[in-house]
Design a protein around this motif. Structure first.
Motif, PDB file in Angstrom:
ATOM      1  N   PHE A   1      85.380  20.870  65.924  1.00 50.44           N
ATOM      2  CA  PHE A   1      85.773  20.939  67.326  1.00 50.44           C
ATOM      3  C   PHE A   1      84.519  21.155  68.150  1.00 50.44           C
ATOM      4  O   PHE A   1      83.744  22.066  67.892  1.00 50.44           O
ATOM      5  CB  PHE A   1      86.752  22.096  67.565  1.00 50.44           C
ATOM      6  N   TRP A   2      84.296  20.308  69.141  1.00 48.70           N
ATOM      7  CA  TRP A   2      83.214  20.534  70.099  1.00 48.70           C
ATOM      8  C   TRP A   2      83.718  20.135  71.468  1.00 48.70           C
ATOM      9  O   TRP A   2      84.396  19.135  71.647  1.00 48.70           O
ATOM     10  CB  TRP A   2      81.924  19.822  69.707  1.00 48.70           C
ATOM     11  N   HIS A   3      83.408  20.978  72.452  1.00 54.79           N
ATOM     12  CA  HIS A   3      84.096  20.878  73.726  1.00 54.79           C
ATOM     13  C   HIS A   3      83.767  19.612  74.490  1.00 54.79           C
ATOM     14  O   HIS A   3      84.577  19.150  75.293  1.00 54.79           O
ATOM     15  CB  HIS A   3      83.823  22.125  74.582  1.00 54.79           C
ATOM     16  N   GLU A   4      82.586  19.030  74.260  1.00 50.64           N
ATOM     17  CA  GLU A   4      82.261  17.780  74.946  1.00 50.64           C
ATOM     18  C   GLU A   4      83.214  16.663  74.512  1.00 50.64           C
ATOM     19  O   GLU A   4      83.735  15.915  75.343  1.00 50.64           O
ATOM     20  CB  GLU A   4      80.809  17.375  74.658  1.00 50.64           C
ATOM     21  N   ARG A   5      83.449  16.558  73.214  1.00 52.70           N
ATOM     22  CA  ARG A   5      84.393  15.573  72.703  1.00 52.70           C
ATOM     23  C   ARG A   5      85.821  15.886  73.168  1.00 52.70           C
ATOM     24  O   ARG A   5      86.578  14.999  73.560  1.00 52.70           O
ATOM     25  CB  ARG A   5      84.330  15.522  71.176  1.00 52.70           C
ATOM     26  N   ASN A   6      86.176  17.162  73.137  1.00 53.21           N
ATOM     27  CA  ASN A   6      87.510  17.555  73.580  1.00 53.21           C
ATOM     28  C   ASN A   6      87.711  17.242  75.057  1.00 53.21           C
ATOM     29  O   ASN A   6      88.809  16.840  75.480  1.00 53.21           O
ATOM     30  CB  ASN A   6      87.724  19.049  73.322  1.00 53.21           C
ATOM     31  N   GLY A   7      86.669  17.415  75.864  1.00 55.07           N
ATOM     32  CA  GLY A   7      86.766  17.092  77.280  1.00 55.07           C
ATOM     33  C   GLY A   7      87.040  15.622  77.502  1.00 55.07           C
ATOM     34  O   GLY A   7      87.873  15.251  78.348  1.00 55.07           O
ATOM     35  N   LEU A   8      86.348  14.753  76.756  1.00 57.93           N
ATOM     36  CA  LEU A   8      86.592  13.320  76.884  1.00 57.93           C
ATOM     37  C   LEU A   8      88.007  12.973  76.452  1.00 57.93           C
ATOM     38  O   LEU A   8      88.679  12.152  77.089  1.00 57.93           O
ATOM     39  CB  LEU A   8      85.574  12.545  76.054  1.00 57.93           C
ATOM     40  N   GLU A   9      88.471  13.587  75.380  1.00 62.00           N
ATOM     41  CA  GLU A   9      89.845  13.348  74.915  1.00 62.00           C
ATOM     42  C   GLU A   9      90.861  13.757  75.974  1.00 62.00           C
ATOM     43  O   GLU A   9      91.848  13.053  76.213  1.00 62.00           O
ATOM     44  CB  GLU A   9      90.077  14.141  73.620  1.00 62.00           C
ATOM     45  N   LEU A  10      90.623  14.873  76.640  1.00 60.01           N
ATOM     46  CA  LEU A  10      91.545  15.334  77.681  1.00 60.01           C
ATOM     47  C   LEU A  10      91.627  14.355  78.845  1.00 60.01           C
ATOM     48  O   LEU A  10      92.714  13.973  79.271  1.00 60.01           O
ATOM     49  CB  LEU A  10      91.113  16.711  78.186  1.00 60.01           C
ATOM     50  N   VAL A  11      90.462  13.948  79.370  1.00 57.96           N
ATOM     51  CA  VAL A  11      90.501  13.079  80.547  1.00 57.96           C
ATOM     52  C   VAL A  11      90.942  11.662  80.201  1.00 57.96           C
ATOM     53  O   VAL A  11      91.505  10.957  81.048  1.00 57.96           O
ATOM     54  CB  VAL A  11      89.140  13.051  81.284  1.00 57.96           C
ATOM     55  N   ASP A  12      90.718  11.224  78.953  1.00 61.85           N
ATOM     56  CA  ASP A  12      91.093   9.855  78.570  1.00 61.85           C
ATOM     57  C   ASP A  12      92.553   9.728  78.162  1.00 61.85           C
ATOM     58  O   ASP A  12      93.203   8.729  78.502  1.00 61.85           O
ATOM     59  CB  ASP A  12      90.223   9.375  77.411  1.00 61.85           C
ATOM     60  N   ASN A  13      93.074  10.719  77.437  1.00 62.95           N
ATOM     61  CA  ASN A  13      94.354  10.516  76.759  1.00 62.95           C
ATOM     62  C   ASN A  13      95.423  11.568  77.003  1.00 62.95           C
ATOM     63  O   ASN A  13      96.568  11.358  76.607  1.00 62.95           O
ATOM     64  CB  ASN A  13      94.102  10.426  75.239  1.00 62.95           C
ATOM     65  N   ILE A  14      95.073  12.692  77.622  1.00 63.36           N
ATOM     66  CA  ILE A  14      96.049  13.779  77.724  1.00 63.36           C
ATOM     67  C   ILE A  14      96.442  14.065  79.163  1.00 63.36           C
ATOM     68  O   ILE A  14      97.632  14.145  79.489  1.00 63.36           O
ATOM     69  CB  ILE A  14      95.500  15.059  77.044  1.00 63.36           C
ATOM     70  N   GLU A  15      95.462  14.234  80.039  1.00 66.66           N
ATOM     71  CA  GLU A  15      95.761  14.569  81.434  1.00 66.66           C
ATOM     72  C   GLU A  15      96.463  13.406  82.143  1.00 66.66           C
ATOM     73  O   GLU A  15      96.071  12.242  81.986  1.00 66.66           O
ATOM     74  CB  GLU A  15      94.479  14.909  82.189  1.00 66.66           C
ATOM     75  N   LEU A  16      97.493  13.727  82.922  1.00 64.91           N
ATOM     76  CA  LEU A  16      98.267  12.723  83.646  1.00 64.91           C
ATOM     77  C   LEU A  16      98.373  13.104  85.117  1.00 64.91           C
ATOM     78  O   LEU A  16      98.503  14.283  85.453  1.00 64.91           O
ATOM     79  CB  LEU A  16      99.677  12.591  83.057  1.00 64.91           C
ATOM     80  N   LEU A  17      98.330  12.103  85.989  1.00 64.46           N
ATOM     81  CA  LEU A  17      98.555  12.294  87.417  1.00 64.46           C
ATOM     82  C   LEU A  17      99.548  11.248  87.906  1.00 64.46           C
ATOM     83  O   LEU A  17      99.562  10.121  87.423  1.00 64.46           O
ATOM     84  CB  LEU A  17      97.250  12.150  88.205  1.00 64.46           C
ATOM     85  N   GLU A  18     100.351  11.638  88.882  1.00 64.11           N
ATOM     86  CA  GLU A  18     101.303  10.679  89.447  1.00 64.11           C
ATOM     87  C   GLU A  18     100.611   9.714  90.387  1.00 64.11           C
ATOM     88  O   GLU A  18      99.742  10.097  91.168  1.00 64.11           O
ATOM     89  CB  GLU A  18     102.403  11.423  90.215  1.00 64.11           C
TER      90      GLU A  18
END
Length: 273
Positions: free
Chosen positions: A130-147
Motif C-alpha cells: 500500500f502506498w498513498h500515491e497509488r491509492n490516491g490515483l485509484e480513488l480519483v480514477d475509479n472510486i470517487e463519484l460526482l453528479e
C-alpha cells in the motif's frame, strides 16, 4: 524572474494536448467560466476523499492540542507554497493548485506510520504494497463519484497533468534537483513510489513544495509539543513562516530549466536533517 515561463503547462507547450487529456470527456455547460485545471480543482474539493483529510493528522497523531497540523492543513500549505513558486517561476499556478489539493487524497490515517502498517497488512493478505500515491490515483480514477448536470454519477475524470502529479509526488526521496520526465506513460505502469519523475514542471514544483511544507510544519509542531526547542545553527529562523519563506526564495534563486528545481547546499542540509 519568470525563468520557466517557456516551459509552463499552457497552450504553447508542445505537450499541452497530452497534459489536459482525460480518460473520459467531461460534460459541458453553455456558461462555463473555468479552465481545464480549474474544473479539476473544484472536482477534487467536492470529493469525499478530500473532505476526509480533515480527520487525518500529519505526523503527530491523536494529539490533545487542536493546533497540531492535520492532513488538510498540510494540503493547504502545499497549495500556498507551490502557488508562490510557480507564480515566480512563470509556471501554471492553476495546475499546481489542482495537484496540491489532490496529492494526498489517498493518504492513510496516522501519517506514514499508518501507511507502513496498512502496507504490512496489504502485503500479508493481498501480496501488494500500500502506498498513498497509488491509492490516491485509484480513488480519483475509479472510486470517487460526482453528479453531472443530469444527476448521473461519474468518475472525477481528471486531466493527465493532475493525475500524474498525484502519483508522482513522492517527497520522501532525497534529490538535489528535480526535472520532469519526457515520456508520456500509462500511469497504471507505476509499480513503486518515485519510479518516475513528474511529467510537468508544475508536478515537480508540487513535489518539492510537499517536502518543504511537511518538514517546516513538522518543526513547528515539534516545538509546540516541546519535543525540541530549536534547530542547531538556525536559532533565528525556527518559526514556520520564516523557514518556508527562506526555502521558497532559495529555490527560486537556485533553479533554472537547465539545472532543474534546485535548493542551495545549506537548504538541502536543513531539509535532510
Amino acid at each position: 524572474m519568470k525563468k520557466f515561463e517557456n516551459y509552463a503547462a499552457n497552450e504553447n507547450n508542445p505537450n499541452w494536448d497530452k497534459i489536459i487529456s482525460r480518460q473520459s470527456p467531461l460534460y459541458n455547460r453553455n456558461n462555463f467560466m473555468r479552465s481545464e485545471f480549474e474544473r479539476d480543482y473544484t472536482r477534487i474539493i467536492h470529493s469525499t476523499a478530500y473532505r476526509r483529510l480533515k480527520h487525518k493528522t500529519q505526523v503527530f497523531f491523536s494529539p490533545e492540542n487542536d493546533h497540531i497540523c492535520t492532513r488538510i492543513e498540510h494540503v493547504t500549505h502545499v497549495e500556498s507554497i507551490s502557488y508562490t513558486i510557480a507564480k515566480n517561476l512563470g509556471l501554471n499556478t492553476e495546475l499546481t493548485k489542482a495537484i496540491s489539493v489532490a496529492h494526498d487524497v489517498g493518504h492513510s490515517p496516522f501519517g506514514h506510520e499508518g501507511e507502513k502498517i496498512l502496507s504490512e497488512i496489504s502485503n500479508r493478505d493481498l501480496g501488494i504494497s500500500f502506498w498513498h500515491e497509488r491509492n490516491g490515483l485509484e480513488l480519483v480514477d475509479n472510486i470517487e463519484l460526482l453528479e453531472d448536470t443530469e444527476r448521473f454519477k461519474q468518475n472525477l475524470d481528471l486531466t493527465y497533468g493532475v493525475r500524474d502529479g498525484i502519483i508522482s509526488h513522492c517527497g520522501e526521496i532525497d534529490e538535489n534537483c528535480l526535472k520532469p520526465r519526457d515520456e508520456f506513460i500509462d500511469l497504471n505502469d507505476y509499480t513503486f513510489p518515485n519510479q518516475y519523475a513528474p511529467y510537468t514542471w508544475e508536478g515537480c514544483v508540487v513535489k518539492i513544495s510537499d517536502k518543504i511544507s511537511y518538514l517546516c510544519r513538522d518543526i513547528e509542531d515539534a516545538i509546540t509539543l516541546k519535543i525540541f526547542k530549536d534547530i542547531p545553527g538556525e536559532e533565528d529562523i525556527i518559526n514556520n513562516t520564516n523557514l518556508i519563506n527562506n526555502l521558497i526564495y532559495d529555490l527560486c534563486e537556485n533553479s533554472s530549466p537547465e539545472k532543474g528545481l534546485c535548493l542551495s547546499e545549506n537548504s538541502l542540509n536543513l531539509m535532510n536533517r
